[in-house]
Scaffold this active site. Structure first.
Site, PDB file in Angstrom:
ATOM      1  CD  GLU A 103     -12.123 -11.860   1.414  1.00 13.40           C
ATOM      2  OE1 GLU A 103     -11.025 -12.204   1.942  1.00 13.40           O
ATOM      3  OE2 GLU A 103     -12.628 -10.954   1.351  1.00 13.40           O
ATOM      4  CG  ASN A 121     -11.221  -5.288   0.027  1.00 14.73           C
ATOM      5  OD1 ASN A 121      -9.980  -4.937   0.326  1.00 14.73           O
ATOM      6  ND2 ASN A 121     -11.658  -5.441  -1.426  1.00 14.73           N
ATOM      7  NE  ARG A 128      -5.211  -0.791  -1.501  1.00 16.86           N
ATOM      8  CZ  ARG A 128      -4.629  -1.895  -1.951  1.00 16.86           C
ATOM      9  NH1 ARG A 128      -4.553  -2.350  -3.041  1.00 16.86           N
ATOM     10  NH2 ARG A 128      -3.683  -2.357  -0.980  1.00 16.86           N
TER      11      ARG A 128
END
Ligand SMILES: [Zn+2]
Length: 263
Positions: free
Chosen positions: A3, A169, A252
């Protein structure tokens, strides 16, 4: 996929360890840069742009270069004191070693490593949308970018770094849960995109300087997130089993509650 806050924290730690120092030994363990030598260069700053890490350097003549790296799923930068054992991972995963008189920075599993003139950073970052943790963060532009493809699924659109830069994600899954939005709902059917990106930004910003991620406020193992990593376990709000899908592409992967997040 890391992230943006993880990359931000790596960049800041590198900055704190290296900024202002001169490199006394450098080693690139990748063929394309095997002969590169940064001895004598000083570290101007380390910063993140979305998930791209930019280490800006200057040589004594004033020439400016940027060492670009991307952490992808597994990369990290670690810093060690002289003589300290390097504990960031197996030796064969080391890609870069940069030594100053007081710190050794070791890059593990780095991707897209490039040494470029600082003026050409845009080759790596020019396509990025507003950075959720950057000085350019601009919610209306992020919303406009998302809205430009109204048929696209919202989870997919949030992950596209051209729309806004930094979401992976985990935040994707968590913010859609918190807003009660099914991950495949078309962007055009999401009532409050501004609320989505604002919430994501707040969650990420709260993790600046914090290495342990939690969106629930709990740091107990297994309780850090609402849906992320909780496939098959009961939703914290309604008890429905959390679902997981990666549509054949782990990068994903999405988690969601089918009851709390209607399509
Ligand atoms: Zn639920």
């Amino acid at each position: 996929m890391p992230e943006g806050d993880t990359v931000f924290n790596h960049a800041r730690a590198l900055h704190d360890a290296l900024a202002g120092a001169t490199i006394v030994r450098s080693q690139f363990r990748i063929p394309s840069l095997a002969t590169a030598d940064l001895v004598g260069w000083s570290v101007v700053e380390s910063t993140a742009r979305g998930k791209h890490l930019l280490l800006r350097l200057r040589d004594p003549s004033g020439t400016e270069a940027t060492l670009h790296s991307h952490l992808r799923m597994d990369g990290s930068w670690r810093t060690f004191r002289p003589g300290e054992r390097w504990s960031g991972g197996p030796g064969h995963t080391i890609r870069i070693v940069l030594e100053t008189p007081t710190v050794t920075a070791v890059g593990y599993h780095l991707h897209d490593i490039a040494l470029i003139p600082t003026a050409e950073e845009h080759r790596f970052t020019g396509h990025l949308g507003p950075d959720l943790l950057g000085p350019d963060w601009d919610p209306p532009t992020a919303v406009a970018n998302l809205a430009a493809q109204p048929e696209r699924g919202i989870a997919d659109a949030l992950l596209d770094q051209r729309n806004l830069a930094g979401i992976g994600n985990m935040y994707k899954s968590e913010v859609l849960f918190l807003r009660g939005i099914g991950p495949w709902r078309p962007v055009g059917d999401v009532p409050d995109l501004l609320g989505v990106v604002t919430r994501a930004q707040r969650m990420m910003a709260a993790h600046r300087g914090r290495w342990t991620q939690s969106t629930t406020g709990s740091l107990r193992r297994g309780e850090e997130f609402y849906v992320y990593g909780r496939a098959g376990r009961p939703c914290r709000r309604c008890g429905t089993a959390i679902r997981r899908s990666d549509e054949g592409d782990y990068e994903r992967v999405t988690f969601w509650c089918p009851s709390c997040q209607p399509e």
